[in-house]
Design a protein around this motif. Sequence first.
Motif, PDB file in Angstrom:
ATOM      1  N   VAL A 155       0.820  -1.215   0.000  1.00 50.53           N
ATOM      2  CA  VAL A 155       0.000   0.000   0.000  1.00 50.53           C
ATOM      3  C   VAL A 155       0.854   1.265   0.000  1.00 50.53           C
ATOM      4  N   THR A 156       2.129   1.132   0.306  1.00 50.48           N
ATOM      5  CA  THR A 156       3.011   2.310   0.287  1.00 50.48           C
ATOM      6  C   THR A 156       3.565   2.581  -1.110  1.00 50.48           C
ATOM      7  N   ALA A 157       3.344   1.651  -2.017  1.00 51.30           N
ATOM      8  CA  ALA A 157       3.842   1.830  -3.393  1.00 51.30           C
ATOM      9  C   ALA A 157       2.781   1.301  -4.361  1.00 51.30           C
ATOM     10  N   ARG A 158       1.597   1.881  -4.224  1.00 45.39           N
ATOM     11  CA  ARG A 158       0.464   1.416  -5.034  1.00 45.39           C
ATOM     12  C   ARG A 158       0.759   1.599  -6.526  1.00 45.39           C
ATOM     13  N   PRO A 159       0.721   0.519  -7.301  1.00 44.19           N
ATOM     14  CA  PRO A 159       1.027   0.658  -8.732  1.00 44.19           C
ATOM     15  C   PRO A 159      -0.154   1.247  -9.491  1.00 44.19           C
ATOM     16  N   ARG A 160       0.133   1.891 -10.587  1.00 44.34           N
ATOM     17  CA  ARG A 160      -0.924   2.310 -11.497  1.00 44.34           C
ATOM     18  C   ARG A 160      -1.342   1.102 -12.331  1.00 44.34           C
ATOM     19  N   ARG A 161      -2.622   1.040 -12.681  1.00 46.06           N
ATOM     20  CA  ARG A 161      -3.098  -0.104 -13.460  1.00 46.06           C
ATOM     21  C   ARG A 161      -2.311  -0.270 -14.751  1.00 46.06           C
ATOM     22  N   GLN A 162      -1.991   0.844 -15.408  1.00 49.23           N
ATOM     23  CA  GLN A 162      -1.298   0.746 -16.686  1.00 49.23           C
ATOM     24  C   GLN A 162       0.143   0.259 -16.538  1.00 49.23           C
ATOM     25  N   ASP A 163       0.655   0.252 -15.299  1.00 54.67           N
ATOM     26  CA  ASP A 163       2.018  -0.212 -15.080  1.00 54.67           C
ATOM     27  C   ASP A 163       2.084  -1.664 -14.617  1.00 54.67           C
ATOM     28  N   LEU A 164       0.929  -2.301 -14.453  1.00 54.75           N
ATOM     29  CA  LEU A 164       0.920  -3.688 -13.995  1.00 54.75           C
ATOM     30  C   LEU A 164       1.509  -4.598 -15.076  1.00 54.75           C
ATOM     31  N   THR A 165       2.235  -5.608 -14.645  1.00 61.69           N
ATOM     32  CA  THR A 165       2.866  -6.563 -15.548  1.00 61.69           C
ATOM     33  C   THR A 165       2.293  -7.956 -15.272  1.00 61.69           C
ATOM     34  N   PRO A 166       2.572  -8.927 -16.134  1.00 61.53           N
ATOM     35  CA  PRO A 166       2.112 -10.295 -15.850  1.00 61.53           C
ATOM     36  C   PRO A 166       2.577 -10.802 -14.489  1.00 61.53           C
ATOM     37  N   GLN A 167       3.715 -10.286 -14.011  1.00 59.21           N
ATOM     38  CA  GLN A 167       4.233 -10.732 -12.717  1.00 59.21           C
ATOM     39  C   GLN A 167       3.538 -10.046 -11.545  1.00 59.21           C
ATOM     40  N   THR A 168       3.067  -8.814 -11.725  1.00 60.46           N
ATOM     41  CA  THR A 168       2.430  -8.106 -10.620  1.00 60.46           C
ATOM     42  C   THR A 168       0.906  -8.238 -10.632  1.00 60.46           C
ATOM     43  N   LEU A 169       0.348  -8.725 -11.712  1.00 62.31           N
ATOM     44  CA  LEU A 169      -1.077  -9.023 -11.741  1.00 62.31           C
ATOM     45  C   LEU A 169      -1.371 -10.229 -10.855  1.00 62.31           C
ATOM     46  N   ARG A 170      -2.629 -10.402 -10.492  1.00 61.16           N
ATOM     47  CA  ARG A 170      -3.101 -11.628  -9.870  1.00 61.16           C
ATOM     48  C   ARG A 170      -3.984 -12.340 -10.892  1.00 61.16           C
ATOM     49  N   TYR A 171      -4.225 -13.629 -10.667  1.00 61.32           N
ATOM     50  CA  TYR A 171      -4.996 -14.418 -11.625  1.00 61.32           C
ATOM     51  C   TYR A 171      -6.085 -15.190 -10.893  1.00 61.32           C
ATOM     52  N   ARG A 172      -7.320 -15.039 -11.381  1.00 58.64           N
ATOM     53  CA  ARG A 172      -8.477 -15.687 -10.747  1.00 58.64           C
ATOM     54  C   ARG A 172      -8.901 -16.903 -11.561  1.00 58.64           C
ATOM     55  N   GLU A 173      -9.073 -18.028 -10.870  1.00 54.85           N
ATOM     56  CA  GLU A 173      -9.620 -19.205 -11.549  1.00 54.85           C
ATOM     57  C   GLU A 173     -11.002 -18.867 -12.087  1.00 54.85           C
ATOM     58  N   THR A 174     -11.218 -19.164 -13.338  1.00 53.31           N
ATOM     59  CA  THR A 174     -12.543 -18.922 -13.909  1.00 53.31           C
ATOM     60  C   THR A 174     -13.518 -20.026 -13.550  1.00 53.31           C
ATOM     61  N   GLY A 175     -13.006 -21.232 -13.261  1.00 48.96           N
ATOM     62  CA  GLY A 175     -13.873 -22.388 -13.113  1.00 48.96           C
ATOM     63  C   GLY A 175     -14.307 -22.933 -14.460  1.00 48.96           C
ATOM     64  N   SER A 176     -13.937 -22.232 -15.513  1.00 45.90           N
ATOM     65  CA  SER A 176     -14.393 -22.567 -16.862  1.00 45.90           C
ATOM     66  C   SER A 176     -13.671 -23.762 -17.444  1.00 45.90           C
ATOM     67  N   LEU A 177     -12.365 -23.867 -17.203  1.00 49.74           N
ATOM     68  CA  LEU A 177     -11.548 -24.827 -17.943  1.00 49.74           C
ATOM     69  C   LEU A 177     -10.413 -25.349 -17.079  1.00 49.74           C
ATOM     70  N   TYR A 178     -10.315 -26.677 -17.031  1.00 48.29           N
ATOM     71  CA  TYR A 178      -9.182 -27.357 -16.403  1.00 48.29           C
ATOM     72  C   TYR A 178      -8.781 -28.510 -17.329  1.00 48.29           C
ATOM     73  N   LEU A 179      -7.497 -28.776 -17.422  1.00 49.47           N
ATOM     74  CA  LEU A 179      -7.010 -29.893 -18.219  1.00 49.47           C
ATOM     75  C   LEU A 179      -5.987 -30.626 -17.378  1.00 49.47           C
ATOM     76  N   THR A 180      -6.245 -31.898 -17.098  1.00 53.01           N
ATOM     77  CA  THR A 180      -5.511 -32.609 -16.058  1.00 53.01           C
ATOM     78  C   THR A 180      -5.185 -34.030 -16.492  1.00 53.01           C
ATOM     79  N   ARG A 181      -3.957 -34.446 -16.245  1.00 53.43           N
ATOM     80  CA  ARG A 181      -3.616 -35.837 -16.526  1.00 53.43           C
ATOM     81  C   ARG A 181      -4.408 -36.753 -15.599  1.00 53.43           C
ATOM     82  N   THR A 182      -4.805 -37.890 -16.143  1.00 53.10           N
ATOM     83  CA  THR A 182      -5.701 -38.784 -15.403  1.00 53.10           C
ATOM     84  C   THR A 182      -5.088 -39.246 -14.090  1.00 53.10           C
ATOM     85  N   TRP A 183      -3.765 -39.417 -14.059  1.00 59.24           N
ATOM     86  CA  TRP A 183      -3.145 -39.911 -12.834  1.00 59.24           C
ATOM     87  C   TRP A 183      -3.370 -38.958 -11.665  1.00 59.24           C
TER      88      TRP A 183
END
Length: 232
Positions: A155-183
């Motif tokens: 909170v002391t170094a709040r990024p601007r949205r336009q400066d967010l990178t793939p590393q600083t973004l968070r990712y939410r599971e959509t629940g839409s798609l999973y692909l998993t080996r049977t084991w």
Amino acid sequence: MRILCVVPARGGSKGVPRKNVRVVAGRPLIAWTVEQALAARPAMDVVVSTDDDEIAEAARAAGALVPFRRPAELARDETPTEPVVRHAIEQARAADAAPDAVMLLQATSPIRLPGTVSRALARFAATGVDSLVGVVPQAPFLWTDGDEPSAAYDVTARPRRQDLTPQTLRYRETGSLYLTRTWVYDELDNRIGGRVGLFVMDEIEGVDIDTALDLAVAEQTLATLTSTGTTP
């Protein structure tokens, strides 16, 4: 690699009653997911797991296989998804169609852009991961509540949205798609396990229908995509 695509769809939905067969943008809701799965390459065995006659009929009309009926004990409100997928795997093995991996597609997440499912299959093959999780990006401005609320960002170094990178973004599971080996299902009883990869989907693909508002958003989005020729 033989891939079983499982689309779970029970009849007893509560938030939006009978949502899997509700007509959304001109098609039964379940038809959107079935058609997207059938359009993917390489081709998969597309199976709908349901306890409901009307859903089974709509799924078959869209082109899916409904080779078995889901047992009542796997169609309760509290039933998790993993035993439903394991049941489908067992049925496939009994029919001499044992899969190497399972793609789990949620019918209540009907917005997938053309090529999304094929792209997931290609990424799974190219990376060699054991499970691939569909996610959408979102800003990291998330908090945990409690006696002392805490932020998931500095909170002391709040990024601007336009400066967010793939590393600083968070990712939410959509629940839409999973692909998993049977084991992973066999040994861990989970859709996620082993070496995990993220499959980043477009933000528009993140709708999950739990409420009437979600349904309205999905219908408007699918209608717009259809009018521009970008479905299924």
